[in-house]
Design an enzyme around this catalytic site. Sequence first.
Site, PDB file in Angstrom:
ATOM      1  N   THR A 190       0.819  -1.160   0.000  1.00  0.00           N
ATOM      2  CA  THR A 190       0.068   0.216  -0.047  1.00  0.00           C
ATOM      3  C   THR A 190       0.743   1.211  -0.071  1.00  0.00           C
ATOM      4  O   THR A 190       0.490   2.340  -0.615  1.00  0.00           O
ATOM      5  CB  THR A 190      -1.118  -0.003   1.280  1.00  0.00           C
ATOM      6  OG1 THR A 190      -0.255  -0.322   2.491  1.00  0.00           O
ATOM      7  CG2 THR A 190      -2.028  -0.931   1.063  1.00  0.00           C
ATOM      8  N   ILE A 221      -2.704  -5.279 -21.995  1.00  0.00           N
ATOM      9  CA  ILE A 221      -4.051  -4.960 -21.250  1.00  0.00           C
ATOM     10  C   ILE A 221      -4.373  -6.027 -20.280  1.00  0.00           C
ATOM     11  O   ILE A 221      -5.283  -5.838 -19.511  1.00  0.00           O
ATOM     12  CB  ILE A 221      -5.113  -4.621 -22.153  1.00  0.00           C
ATOM     13  CG1 ILE A 221      -6.266  -3.904 -21.798  1.00  0.00           C
ATOM     14  CG2 ILE A 221      -5.650  -6.231 -22.848  1.00  0.00           C
ATOM     15  CD1 ILE A 221      -6.026  -2.495 -21.616  1.00  0.00           C
ATOM     16  N   HIS A 278      -2.971  -6.723 -18.051  1.00  0.00           N
ATOM     17  CA  HIS A 278      -2.580  -6.206 -16.581  1.00  0.00           C
ATOM     18  C   HIS A 278      -3.622  -5.277 -16.214  1.00  0.00           C
ATOM     19  O   HIS A 278      -4.007  -3.962 -16.887  1.00  0.00           O
ATOM     20  CB  HIS A 278      -1.312  -5.061 -16.573  1.00  0.00           C
ATOM     21  CG  HIS A 278      -0.045  -6.071 -16.716  1.00  0.00           C
ATOM     22  ND1 HIS A 278       0.747  -6.738 -16.077  1.00  0.00           N
ATOM     23  CD2 HIS A 278       0.418  -6.574 -17.923  1.00  0.00           C
ATOM     24  CE1 HIS A 278       1.829  -7.486 -16.329  1.00  0.00           C
ATOM     25  NE2 HIS A 278       1.652  -7.446 -17.761  1.00  0.00           N
ATOM     26  N   ALA A 310     -11.133   4.048 -32.924  1.00  0.00           N
ATOM     27  CA  ALA A 310     -11.224   3.712 -34.603  1.00  0.00           C
ATOM     28  C   ALA A 310     -12.840   3.664 -34.822  1.00  0.00           C
ATOM     29  O   ALA A 310     -13.026   3.508 -36.076  1.00  0.00           O
ATOM     30  CB  ALA A 310     -10.623   2.335 -34.866  1.00  0.00           C
ATOM     31  N   ARG A 311     -13.651   3.730 -33.943  1.00  0.00           N
ATOM     32  CA  ARG A 311     -14.947   3.881 -34.183  1.00  0.00           C
ATOM     33  C   ARG A 311     -15.212   5.424 -34.496  1.00  0.00           C
ATOM     34  O   ARG A 311     -16.223   5.307 -35.541  1.00  0.00           O
ATOM     35  CB  ARG A 311     -16.081   3.723 -33.060  1.00  0.00           C
ATOM     36  CG  ARG A 311     -15.878   2.121 -32.470  1.00  0.00           C
ATOM     37  CD  ARG A 311     -16.998   1.959 -31.549  1.00  0.00           C
ATOM     38  NE  ARG A 311     -18.416   2.118 -32.034  1.00  0.00           N
ATOM     39  CZ  ARG A 311     -19.338   2.437 -31.054  1.00  0.00           C
ATOM     40  NH1 ARG A 311     -19.084   2.429 -29.767  1.00  0.00           N
ATOM     41  NH2 ARG A 311     -20.434   2.435 -31.726  1.00  0.00           N
ATOM     42  N   ARG A 328     -12.660  -1.139 -39.583  1.00  0.00           N
ATOM     43  CA  ARG A 328     -11.229  -1.413 -38.884  1.00  0.00           C
ATOM     44  C   ARG A 328     -11.030  -2.770 -38.553  1.00  0.00           C
ATOM     45  O   ARG A 328      -9.938  -3.264 -38.360  1.00  0.00           O
ATOM     46  CB  ARG A 328     -11.370  -0.749 -37.325  1.00  0.00           C
ATOM     47  CG  ARG A 328     -12.755  -1.222 -36.514  1.00  0.00           C
ATOM     48  CD  ARG A 328     -12.794  -0.682 -35.157  1.00  0.00           C
ATOM     49  NE  ARG A 328     -13.892  -0.907 -34.368  1.00  0.00           N
ATOM     50  CZ  ARG A 328     -13.993  -0.676 -33.117  1.00  0.00           C
ATOM     51  NH1 ARG A 328     -13.513  -0.057 -32.448  1.00  0.00           N
ATOM     52  NH2 ARG A 328     -15.320  -1.105 -32.569  1.00  0.00           N
ATOM     53  N   ASP A 335      -0.773   2.971 -10.267  1.00  0.00           N
ATOM     54  CA  ASP A 335       0.282   3.324  -9.104  1.00  0.00           C
ATOM     55  C   ASP A 335       1.523   2.550  -9.241  1.00  0.00           C
ATOM     56  O   ASP A 335       1.606   1.672 -10.093  1.00  0.00           O
ATOM     57  CB  ASP A 335      -0.553   3.038  -7.966  1.00  0.00           C
ATOM     58  CG  ASP A 335      -1.070   1.483  -7.693  1.00  0.00           C
ATOM     59  OD1 ASP A 335      -0.158   0.681  -7.682  1.00  0.00           O
ATOM     60  OD2 ASP A 335      -2.171   1.155  -7.613  1.00  0.00           O
ATOM     61  N   HIS A 370       4.712  -4.485 -10.537  1.00  0.00           N
ATOM     62  CA  HIS A 370       4.466  -5.767 -10.757  1.00  0.00           C
ATOM     63  C   HIS A 370       4.668  -6.006 -12.647  1.00  0.00           C
ATOM     64  O   HIS A 370       5.090  -6.760 -13.284  1.00  0.00           O
ATOM     65  CB  HIS A 370       3.137  -6.063 -10.392  1.00  0.00           C
ATOM     66  CG  HIS A 370       2.649  -7.389 -10.992  1.00  0.00           C
ATOM     67  ND1 HIS A 370       3.359  -8.616 -10.493  1.00  0.00           N
ATOM     68  CD2 HIS A 370       1.483  -7.812 -11.681  1.00  0.00           C
ATOM     69  CE1 HIS A 370       2.565  -9.858 -10.866  1.00  0.00           C
ATOM     70  NE2 HIS A 370       1.607  -9.359 -11.810  1.00  0.00           N
ATOM     71  N   ARG A 386       7.449  -7.717 -17.564  1.00  0.00           N
ATOM     72  CA  ARG A 386       7.442  -7.216 -18.976  1.00  0.00           C
ATOM     73  C   ARG A 386       8.974  -6.670 -19.092  1.00  0.00           C
ATOM     74  O   ARG A 386       9.234  -6.743 -20.381  1.00  0.00           O
ATOM     75  CB  ARG A 386       6.501  -6.055 -19.252  1.00  0.00           C
ATOM     76  CG  ARG A 386       4.901  -6.568 -19.081  1.00  0.00           C
ATOM     77  CD  ARG A 386       4.798  -7.914 -19.783  1.00  0.00           C
ATOM     78  NE  ARG A 386       3.446  -8.388 -19.796  1.00  0.00           N
ATOM     79  CZ  ARG A 386       2.730  -9.390 -20.288  1.00  0.00           C
ATOM     80  NH1 ARG A 386       3.500 -10.444 -21.068  1.00  0.00           N
ATOM     81  NH2 ARG A 386       1.440  -9.593 -20.293  1.00  0.00           N
TER      82      ARG A 386
END
Length: 301
Positions: free
Chosen positions: A89, A111, A113, A123-124, A196, A212, A218, A223
């Site tokens: 924390t 994503i 994570h 792309a819409r 698309r 955060d 992490h 990665r």
Amino acid sequence: MPLSPDQIAEIEAARSTPRPTLRAVSEGMEAHLYRAHEVLDHGFIRVIDYMGDDAAIVQAARVSYGAGTKHVSNDEGLIRYLMRHWHSTPFEMCEIKLHVKLPVFVARQWIRHRTANVNEYSARYSILDREFYIPAPEQLAAQSTVNNQGRGAVLEGAEAARVLEMLKRDAGQAFDSYEQMLSQDGQQGLARELARMNLPMNTYTQWYWKTDLHNLFHFLRLRADAHAQYEIRVYAEAIAACVKDWVPLAYAAFEDYRMGGVTLSAKAIAVLKRRLAGEVVTQEDSGMSKGEWREFEGVWG
């Protein structure tokens, strides 16, 4: 080119008009604010905003744990204690917001994570730029024969040229079709949200990503690791360089205990104790599986 001349001018204008603030400021991170750090052939990361510094971690810990931490004589010692004992924390008191331009297939891996706030280019509503990730020759590799999700030997000669040509050709053809399907020049065409779907996974997208420090560590542990896929690892390494300047004490503890450290199972500890006592221990009498034993030997011999 990752940034257009107009975008570069906008960044320089923002940096040329600093404003006074009473909040905590990290001089190391101030140097990174807004600037684009190029990644891959068309990508980048930019620090848009941040909150907190090493002192914010210490402040939160002393509020949270009170007298229990007074034996720690300095901020560095306290931060290392927190990292060593997996206290999370206090590190959540620091936050960072990044602007990232990256290939779609990297974004889909990123994503996973799910501990960040994300807003992606739509792309819409907008037409994507004709930009694709094309690997450098040294990144064109065959499938690994020992790792189902890794790379093996680098392709060479005619095989490398064949693969590279297909990557460039297919990306260009797909984008040509995308543009031709869109509503333009008086033709009815296809809605952007449908057109698309024809684009390849190496098309570049962009997003704002806010997280955060605890969850960022992490992300970096996984990665920025040598075993991570190259295309996401280079983004993690670029972010890590900014984090190192932002919270140097916390990053040093992270490097020591997470990136450079090893977590031992109860079985691994038992084997080490037996070895230190002079006993010869094999995989068969260690209680570990073959996979566990292979990883154990990779660190301890």
